[in-house]
Scaffold this motif. Structure first.
Motif, PDB file in Angstrom:
ATOM      1  N   PRO A 210     -86.206 -66.862  64.199  1.00  0.00           N
ATOM      2  CA  PRO A 210     -86.126 -65.855  65.261  1.00  0.00           C
ATOM      3  C   PRO A 210     -85.444 -64.604  64.708  1.00  0.00           C
ATOM      4  CG  PRO A 210     -84.544 -67.623  65.647  1.00  0.00           C
ATOM      5  CD  PRO A 210     -85.342 -68.017  64.444  1.00  0.00           C
ATOM      6  N   MET A 211     -85.948 -63.438  65.080  1.00  0.00           N
ATOM      7  CA  MET A 211     -85.410 -62.178  64.557  1.00  0.00           C
ATOM      8  C   MET A 211     -84.977 -61.272  65.698  1.00  0.00           C
ATOM      9  SD  MET A 211     -88.034 -61.317  61.461  1.00  0.00           S
ATOM     10  CE  MET A 211     -88.084 -62.369  59.999  1.00  0.00           C
ATOM     11  N   ALA A 212     -83.858 -60.618  65.473  1.00  0.00           N
ATOM     12  CA  ALA A 212     -83.415 -59.572  66.398  1.00  0.00           C
ATOM     13  C   ALA A 212     -83.510 -58.265  65.626  1.00  0.00           C
ATOM     14  CB  ALA A 212     -81.988 -59.837  66.847  1.00  0.00           C
ATOM     15  N   ILE A 213     -84.223 -57.288  66.196  1.00  0.00           N
ATOM     16  CA  ILE A 213     -84.526 -56.072  65.457  1.00  0.00           C
ATOM     17  C   ILE A 213     -83.735 -54.887  66.026  1.00  0.00           C
ATOM     18  CG2 ILE A 213     -86.373 -54.510  64.730  1.00  0.00           C
ATOM     19  CD1 ILE A 213     -86.668 -57.354  63.620  1.00  0.00           C
ATOM     20  N   LEU A 214     -83.023 -54.197  65.136  1.00  0.00           N
ATOM     21  CA  LEU A 214     -82.235 -53.035  65.557  1.00  0.00           C
ATOM     22  C   LEU A 214     -82.920 -51.757  65.090  1.00  0.00           C
ATOM     23  CD1 LEU A 214     -78.628 -54.299  64.650  1.00  0.00           C
ATOM     24  CD2 LEU A 214     -80.096 -54.910  66.567  1.00  0.00           C
ATOM     25  N   PHE A 215     -84.087 -51.552  65.578  1.00  0.00           N
ATOM     26  CA  PHE A 215     -84.857 -50.349  65.259  1.00  0.00           C
ATOM     27  C   PHE A 215     -85.999 -50.283  66.264  1.00  0.00           C
ATOM     28  CE2 PHE A 215     -87.647 -47.567  62.647  1.00  0.00           C
ATOM     29  CZ  PHE A 215     -86.713 -46.611  62.307  1.00  0.00           C
ATOM     30  N   PRO A 216     -86.483 -49.085  66.592  1.00  0.00           N
ATOM     31  CA  PRO A 216     -87.564 -49.019  67.588  1.00  0.00           C
ATOM     32  C   PRO A 216     -88.843 -49.684  67.083  1.00  0.00           C
ATOM     33  CG  PRO A 216     -86.504 -46.883  67.346  1.00  0.00           C
ATOM     34  CD  PRO A 216     -85.988 -47.745  66.242  1.00  0.00           C
ATOM     35  N   PRO A 217     -89.645 -50.230  67.997  1.00  0.00           N
ATOM     36  CA  PRO A 217     -90.879 -50.904  67.598  1.00  0.00           C
ATOM     37  C   PRO A 217     -91.935 -49.922  67.092  1.00  0.00           C
ATOM     38  CG  PRO A 217     -90.665 -50.858  69.985  1.00  0.00           C
ATOM     39  CD  PRO A 217     -89.390 -50.316  69.430  1.00  0.00           C
ATOM     40  N   GLU A 218     -92.914 -50.463  66.405  1.00  0.00           N
ATOM     41  CA  GLU A 218     -93.976 -49.654  65.805  1.00  0.00           C
ATOM     42  C   GLU A 218     -94.767 -48.883  66.859  1.00  0.00           C
ATOM     43  OE1 GLU A 218     -96.786 -52.052  63.716  1.00  0.00           O
ATOM     44  OE2 GLU A 218     -97.335 -50.455  62.335  1.00  0.00           O
ATOM     45  N   THR A 219     -94.854 -49.447  68.053  1.00  0.00           N
ATOM     46  CA  THR A 219     -95.598 -48.753  69.111  1.00  0.00           C
ATOM     47  C   THR A 219     -94.917 -47.438  69.479  1.00  0.00           C
ATOM     48  OG1 THR A 219     -94.371 -50.182  70.606  1.00  0.00           O
ATOM     49  CG2 THR A 219     -96.670 -50.761  70.191  1.00  0.00           C
ATOM     50  N   GLU A 220     -93.611 -47.353  69.232  1.00  0.00           N
ATOM     51  CA  GLU A 220     -92.895 -46.106  69.538  1.00  0.00           C
ATOM     52  C   GLU A 220     -92.869 -45.151  68.362  1.00  0.00           C
ATOM     53  OE1 GLU A 220     -89.039 -46.181  71.241  1.00  0.00           O
ATOM     54  OE2 GLU A 220     -89.561 -47.778  72.642  1.00  0.00           O
ATOM     55  N   LEU A 221     -92.756 -45.702  67.159  1.00  0.00           N
ATOM     56  CA  LEU A 221     -92.652 -44.871  65.969  1.00  0.00           C
ATOM     57  C   LEU A 221     -93.787 -45.212  65.005  1.00  0.00           C
ATOM     58  CD1 LEU A 221     -88.795 -44.952  65.167  1.00  0.00           C
ATOM     59  CD2 LEU A 221     -90.070 -43.164  66.335  1.00  0.00           C
ATOM     60  N   GLY A 222     -94.973 -44.756  65.358  1.00  0.00           N
ATOM     61  CA  GLY A 222     -96.156 -45.098  64.579  1.00  0.00           C
ATOM     62  C   GLY A 222     -96.156 -44.543  63.170  1.00  0.00           C
ATOM     63  N   ASN A 223     -95.361 -43.493  62.924  1.00  0.00           N
ATOM     64  CA  ASN A 223     -95.351 -42.902  61.588  1.00  0.00           C
ATOM     65  C   ASN A 223     -94.134 -43.297  60.775  1.00  0.00           C
ATOM     66  OD1 ASN A 223     -97.799 -41.499  61.860  1.00  0.00           O
ATOM     67  ND2 ASN A 223     -96.770 -39.920  63.057  1.00  0.00           N
ATOM     68  N   SER A 224     -93.412 -44.293  61.248  1.00  0.00           N
ATOM     69  CA  SER A 224     -92.224 -44.729  60.523  1.00  0.00           C
ATOM     70  C   SER A 224     -92.557 -45.948  59.673  1.00  0.00           C
ATOM     71  CB  SER A 224     -91.106 -45.077  61.510  1.00  0.00           C
ATOM     72  OG  SER A 224     -90.174 -45.939  60.892  1.00  0.00           O
ATOM     73  N   SER A 225     -92.312 -45.835  58.382  1.00  0.00           N
ATOM     74  CA  SER A 225     -92.584 -46.979  57.516  1.00  0.00           C
ATOM     75  C   SER A 225     -91.627 -48.127  57.839  1.00  0.00           C
ATOM     76  CB  SER A 225     -92.490 -46.579  56.045  1.00  0.00           C
ATOM     77  OG  SER A 225     -91.244 -46.004  55.767  1.00  0.00           O
ATOM     78  N   LEU A 226     -90.413 -47.801  58.291  1.00  0.00           N
ATOM     79  CA  LEU A 226     -89.470 -48.874  58.623  1.00  0.00           C
ATOM     80  C   LEU A 226     -89.923 -49.634  59.877  1.00  0.00           C
ATOM     81  CD1 LEU A 226     -86.907 -50.444  58.101  1.00  0.00           C
ATOM     82  CD2 LEU A 226     -85.601 -48.645  59.263  1.00  0.00           C
ATOM     83  N   ALA A 227     -90.475 -48.904  60.843  1.00  0.00           N
ATOM     84  CA  ALA A 227     -90.997 -49.581  62.038  1.00  0.00           C
ATOM     85  C   ALA A 227     -92.122 -50.538  61.639  1.00  0.00           C
ATOM     86  CB  ALA A 227     -91.492 -48.555  63.057  1.00  0.00           C
ATOM     87  N   ARG A 228     -92.990 -50.088  60.733  1.00  0.00           N
ATOM     88  CA  ARG A 228     -94.076 -50.946  60.246  1.00  0.00           C
ATOM     89  C   ARG A 228     -93.504 -52.183  59.534  1.00  0.00           C
ATOM     90  NH1 ARG A 228     -99.129 -52.590  61.064  1.00  0.00           N
ATOM     91  NH2 ARG A 228    -100.070 -53.440  59.190  1.00  0.00           N
ATOM     92  N   TYR A 229     -92.497 -51.914  58.704  1.00  0.00           N
ATOM     93  CA  TYR A 229     -91.859 -52.970  57.926  1.00  0.00           C
ATOM     94  C   TYR A 229     -91.326 -54.067  58.854  1.00  0.00           C
ATOM     95  CZ  TYR A 229     -88.123 -54.948  54.929  1.00  0.00           C
ATOM     96  OH  TYR A 229     -87.293 -55.771  54.224  1.00  0.00           O
ATOM     97  N   LEU A 230     -90.627 -53.646  59.891  1.00  0.00           N
ATOM     98  CA  LEU A 230     -90.002 -54.626  60.782  1.00  0.00           C
ATOM     99  C   LEU A 230     -91.049 -55.327  61.651  1.00  0.00           C
ATOM    100  CD1 LEU A 230     -86.878 -52.464  61.581  1.00  0.00           C
ATOM    101  CD2 LEU A 230     -86.885 -54.616  60.298  1.00  0.00           C
ATOM    102  N   ALA A 231     -92.110 -54.585  61.999  1.00  0.00           N
ATOM    103  CA  ALA A 231     -93.189 -55.209  62.767  1.00  0.00           C
ATOM    104  C   ALA A 231     -93.830 -56.331  61.951  1.00  0.00           C
ATOM    105  CB  ALA A 231     -94.230 -54.161  63.156  1.00  0.00           C
ATOM    106  N   LEU A 232     -94.050 -56.041  60.663  1.00  0.00           N
ATOM    107  CA  LEU A 232     -94.626 -57.061  59.780  1.00  0.00           C
ATOM    108  C   LEU A 232     -93.678 -58.235  59.595  1.00  0.00           C
ATOM    109  CD1 LEU A 232     -96.349 -55.305  56.740  1.00  0.00           C
ATOM    110  CD2 LEU A 232     -97.411 -56.622  58.574  1.00  0.00           C
ATOM    111  N   ALA A 233     -92.393 -57.936  59.495  1.00  0.00           N
ATOM    112  CA  ALA A 233     -91.413 -59.008  59.320  1.00  0.00           C
ATOM    113  C   ALA A 233     -91.518 -59.988  60.481  1.00  0.00           C
ATOM    114  CB  ALA A 233     -90.004 -58.421  59.214  1.00  0.00           C
ATOM    115  N   VAL A 234     -91.567 -59.437  61.698  1.00  0.00           N
ATOM    116  CA  VAL A 234     -91.634 -60.292  62.875  1.00  0.00           C
ATOM    117  C   VAL A 234     -92.972 -61.021  62.925  1.00  0.00           C
ATOM    118  CG1 VAL A 234     -91.701 -60.290  65.402  1.00  0.00           C
ATOM    119  CG2 VAL A 234     -89.961 -58.942  64.193  1.00  0.00           C
ATOM    120  N   ARG A 235     -94.062 -60.263  62.658  1.00  0.00           N
ATOM    121  CA  ARG A 235     -95.388 -60.853  62.789  1.00  0.00           C
ATOM    122  C   ARG A 235     -95.591 -61.982  61.783  1.00  0.00           C
ATOM    123  NH1 ARG A 235    -100.277 -57.016  61.392  1.00  0.00           N
ATOM    124  NH2 ARG A 235    -100.429 -58.263  59.485  1.00  0.00           N
ATOM    125  N   GLU A 236     -95.146 -61.778  60.572  1.00  0.00           N
ATOM    126  CA  GLU A 236     -95.443 -62.727  59.499  1.00  0.00           C
ATOM    127  C   GLU A 236     -94.353 -63.765  59.291  1.00  0.00           C
ATOM    128  OE1 GLU A 236     -98.373 -62.711  57.930  1.00  0.00           O
ATOM    129  OE2 GLU A 236     -99.019 -60.976  59.130  1.00  0.00           O
TER     130      GLU A 236
END
Lengths: 367, 491
Positions: A139-165
């Motif tokens: 289980p992950m707790a993420i301290l950054f906005p989700p990718e749906t909010e920050l579509g151009n942020s590589s960190l948002a993508r990174y964390l989205a992938l972390a959760v997804r995978e």
């Protein structure tokens, strides 16, 4: 706009991507294989990326004169702001990541990804090895906005992938552009503490500071179960108070009960397509290392010449997952080469004016 | 706390405090490679700072404020004379230590310091006072006012200076101002260069031991709350030099009723007219321009960053840029650029890269190994400081007047403009520059040496420090009526 497909990319790029994915999938590579792929990419970029070609020509460099990755000219990260570094027309690219740009005056750097598949694969392979360490989903707790909010942020993508995978269904985001959900997060931490199930907390370093500050105010601390681990990245960006790394990890350990050995710092940049990790922060500064498809050097910022081991300089990275822009970038991060990687000593605070002459940073309001 | 080797040179001037009563910290300097230098700086406790402030205020009242202005001038003049004497031990300390602290070329520091000190001799100091006070005697006693009545000017009882920077000699401006208005002075030594102000304080105390405790030079790490807050709270007036962040931070510590004067970071430009660009003068202009660039490595508020060079002369702007490049190369031989700290090297590299990657076509003279760089643009560019350290931008323009007008949006950051034009153009061009926000027009080659009595950043440096007390004519008349010799029926 028509939906993006691989078919909209040039034949050259389409030929390159599977080769590169295979290269990333290897267990490792020797210097010969690394150089071969680096030169393959440099030749591709020289042919298809016009600003890069002009940069090389000003330096009298052509693919013929480049025999190892060290010969590839390092493109300063500012160039991502000044110009469009892309082999593919940007409208054919699947994603673009932008630098965060802390002030209005600052132009954002753009990194175009014709297909996000390579970036994703790079993130996943490296994250699996360096953060998950081969372990099962958590289980992950993420301290950054989700990718749906920050579509151009590589960190948002990174964390989205972390959760997804790598995350379980109980994973959740506790920071949005509206602010931080501190009550929810603190409840989640207490829940993990009582359930005994390890939790991974990942996010922006400043998010952690807001968390520990709020907990300190109420004199609260939790002991996350053994196996829990943390990942912070990106520094404070003027979003929170600034702490020396020693104090940061001490306070985190004090409030969350995760030993410093399980506190991983990730070093990533929009201008790259791969990340660097340490093996925990028992000792700071920790040694950072990238995946087998990257190499780093410490150079003199003026001449680009490599510094002797142990001497401070700025970091340059050659990242073979950056197949569309430039493999090799010159950062403004101060580092020292050591056995097994490099120490990251922070950003070169470009010129504090030492007399009474105005410095660029103050003029632009970025000081 | 680092232990201080007894051999370390001690900075500061702390009347009434013995060395052993003070905690010393060590600052390390590597200005000259292979000759590391340690300087001990005093870290006062808030109580010590408070006592020092009381002492300086009291003694300034007892000693300095009883001296006539001419006597104050005479003492500053003698202290300056000591420092102009190459054989004086204090001057020798400055000459030895300043290059090692700042990294600036030793000859350049020596010449620059002498040029700077020369503007603080007695005649210049008198002129300085006359600039701000038509009748300087108002600093000594009540003087008749034109409107009637009498006026007298009083400096602050305690003036606290927050000095900045490593352009040697900068603190002398504000300290001289403080002394001329007979204030008790406490200055905070800049960590980047704690030597000059210390040496000057010692010279002054040696010239007249009675003045010894009318001023002090202290230190704390920039940004630390104490003893800054204690001193700011005791001051009548606070003078701050520094960047916006520093100034804001200090301002926040100063009580609302205390007068606060800030001098922010500025930048200079130069305008070279076509008349100055014939085959003979053009080369000479480039030489003067190079000197303005190299002196103190553009770390001064008056230093030029951008040269606007006019088309239509015999030497075209690109040739001027090339000449400037050769002159900088030659100066680099005679007066080498200091080895750059990593952060400065990054700034220089970043500036070079921004030129190299700029979308407007620019030519960059000087390669990565050159200790200087000239960027040349045929097109107008928005004003921006360079990275300093002999990095300079040359911009070709059709008319200097238009370049002057275009500076206006940057008014808060403007200070000096070096100008090279014929007399008919000097005044109209200066007017446009002044309207855009420039406060000082000077010759090329003189940019780093402001005249004595200049109005730093457009202010009245002395007048802004004083408070005027006036005895109105009605008080005189009323007093007359109360005189023992007063006659009831006199109108």
């Amino acid at each position: 706009m028509t939906p993006w497909t691989m078919e909209s990319l040039s034949a050259a790029t389409r030929a390159l991507v599977p080769e590169l994915l295979a290269f990333l999938a290897q267990d490792g590579c020797d210097d010969v294989a690394f150089d071969a792929m680096a030169l393959r990419l440099f030749t591709h970029q020289y042919a298809h990326n016009e600003p890069l070609r002009r940069f090389c020509q000003r330096r009298g460099l052509t693919p013929r004169r480049v025999s190892t990755w060290r010969d590839i000219p390092a493109v300063p990260i500012n160039a991502f702001k000044e110009t469009t570094l892309s082999c593919e027309p940007v409208q054919s690219c699947e994603r673009v990541f932008m630098t965060s740009g802390t002030t209005r005056a600052e132009v954002k750097g753009r990194h175009h990804h014709p297909t996000i598949a390579v970036w994703d694969r790079s993130m996943q392979r490296n994250f699996a090895a360096r953060f998950m360490r081969g372990g099962a989903r958590m289980p992950m707790a993420i301290l950054f906005p989700p990718e749906t909010e920050l579509g151009n942020s590589s960190l948002a993508r990174y964390l989205a992938l972390a959760v997804r995978e790598f995350g379980t269904a109980e994973s959740a985001w506790y920071l949005t552009s509206a602010g931080m959900n501190l009550p929810g997060l603190r409840a989640r931490l207490r829940e993990a503490e009582s359930s005994g199930e390890p939790l991974a907390v990942l996010g922006a370093s400043y998010g952690f500071v807001h968390l520990i500050d709020a907990m300190a105010q109420d004199g609260e601390s939790v002991r996350l179960p053994a196996g829990s681990r943390l990942l912070d990245t990106g520094g404070y960006k003027r979003q929170s108070r600034e702490l020396a790394p020693e104090d940061f990890y001490n306070e985190i350990t004090l409030r969350l009960g995760v030993p410093r050995a399980q506190c991983i710092n990730m070093y990533g940049m929009t201008e790259l397509s791969s990340q660097f990790y340490d093996e925990g922060n028992t000792i700071t500064p920790s040694i950072k290392r990238g995946p087998h498809w990257s190499r780093s050097r410490v150079v003199d910022p003026m001449t680009g010449r490599e510094m002797p081991p142990g001497e401070e300089g700025v970091l340059t990275h050659c990242d073979l997952a950056s197949f569309n822009s430039t493999t090799t970038i010159l950062t403004e991060d101060v580092g020292v080469a050591v056995d097994g990687g490099f120490l990251l000593l922070g950003r070169a605070q470009g010129a504090q004016a030492r007399g009474c002459s105005l410095a660029v940073a103050e003029f632009l309001g970025t000081a | 706390m680092s232990t201080v080797p007894s051999s370390a040179w001690k900075a500061g001037h702390l009347p009434g405090l013995r060395n052993e009563e003070v905690t010393w910290q060590t600052l390390r300097f590597d200005g000259v490679p292979g000759q590391p230098l340690e300087i001990a700086v005093p870290a006062l406790m808030p109580e010590q700072a408070a006592a020092l402030a009381r002492r300086v205020r009291l003694r300034a009242r007892e000693v300095l404020q009883t001296l006539p202005l001419s006597a104050v001038v005479e003492r500053i003049d003698r202290a300056v004379a000591r420092l102009l004497d190459a054989n004086d031990p204090l001057r020798q300390q400055a000459d030895e230590l300043l290059p090692r602290v700042t990294g600036y070329d030793a000859t350049m520091v020596r010449l620059g310091l002498t040029r700077h000190l020369q503007t603080f001799r007695a005649p210049q100091l008198h002129r300085f006072v006359s600039e701000d006070f038509s009748n300087p005697k108002v600093l000594d006693e009540f003087q008749p006012a034109l409107k009637g009545g009498m006026v007298r000017a009083f400096g602050p009882g305690l003036l606290v200076h927050h000095w900045a920077g490593n352009v040697p000699g900068l603190p002398l401006w504000s300290l001289a101002c403080g002394l001329l208005v007979k204030a008790g002075n406490i200055g905070k030594l800049p960590s980047a260069e704690p030597v000059f102000a210390t040496v000057f304080a010692r010279a002054l105390a040696a010239v007249d031991p009675a003045l010894d405790d009318c001023f002090a030079a202290v230190w704390w790490r920039g940004g630390e709350a104490e003893p800054a807050a204690t001193l700011n709270a005791q001051a009548d007036t606070v003078l701050a030099y520094g960047g916006q962040e520093t100034v804001d931070q200090i301002r926040a510590q100063v009580p609302a009723a205390t007068r606060f004067l800030a001098y922010g970071y500025k930048l200079g430009v130069a305008l070279v007219g076509r008349v100055a660009l014939d085959s003979q003068r053009g080369a000479a202009m480039a030489r003067l321009a190079a000197q303005d660039v190299a002196r103190f490595e553009q770390q001064g508020c008056y230093s030029p960053h951008v040269f606007y060079v006019e088309r239509g002369g015999r030497m075209d702007p690109r040739d001027f840029a090339q000449h400037l490049a050769s002159e900088l190369a030659a100066l680099g031989q005679r007066h080498p650029r200091p080895a750059l700290a990593l952060t400065d090297a990054v700034a220089v590299a970043k500036w070079r890269q921004s030129v190299e990657w700029s979308t407007s076509e620019q030519t960059l003279f000087g390669d990565e190994a050159s200790p200087w760089a000239v960027a040349f643009s045929e097109h107008a560019l928005p004003l921006s400081p360079t990275a300093g350290w002999r990095c300079v931008q040359v911009v070709a323009v059709d008319m200097l007047e238009a370049a002057a007008d275009a500076l206006a949006p940057h008014a808060p950051y403007l200070q000096t403009a070096g100008v090279a034009v014929e007399p008919e153009r000097l005044y109209p061009l200066s007017l446009r520059l002044a309207r855009a926000g420039i406060t000082r027009m000077c010759a090329l080659g003189a940019m780093t040496s402001p005249e004595a009595g200049w109005h730093h950043d457009g202010g009245f440096n002395l007048r802004d420090l004083v408070r005027i007390a006036e005895i109105e004519a009605s008080a005189e008349r009323a007093a007359d009526k109360l005189a023992p010799y007063a006659q009831e029926d006199t109108p």
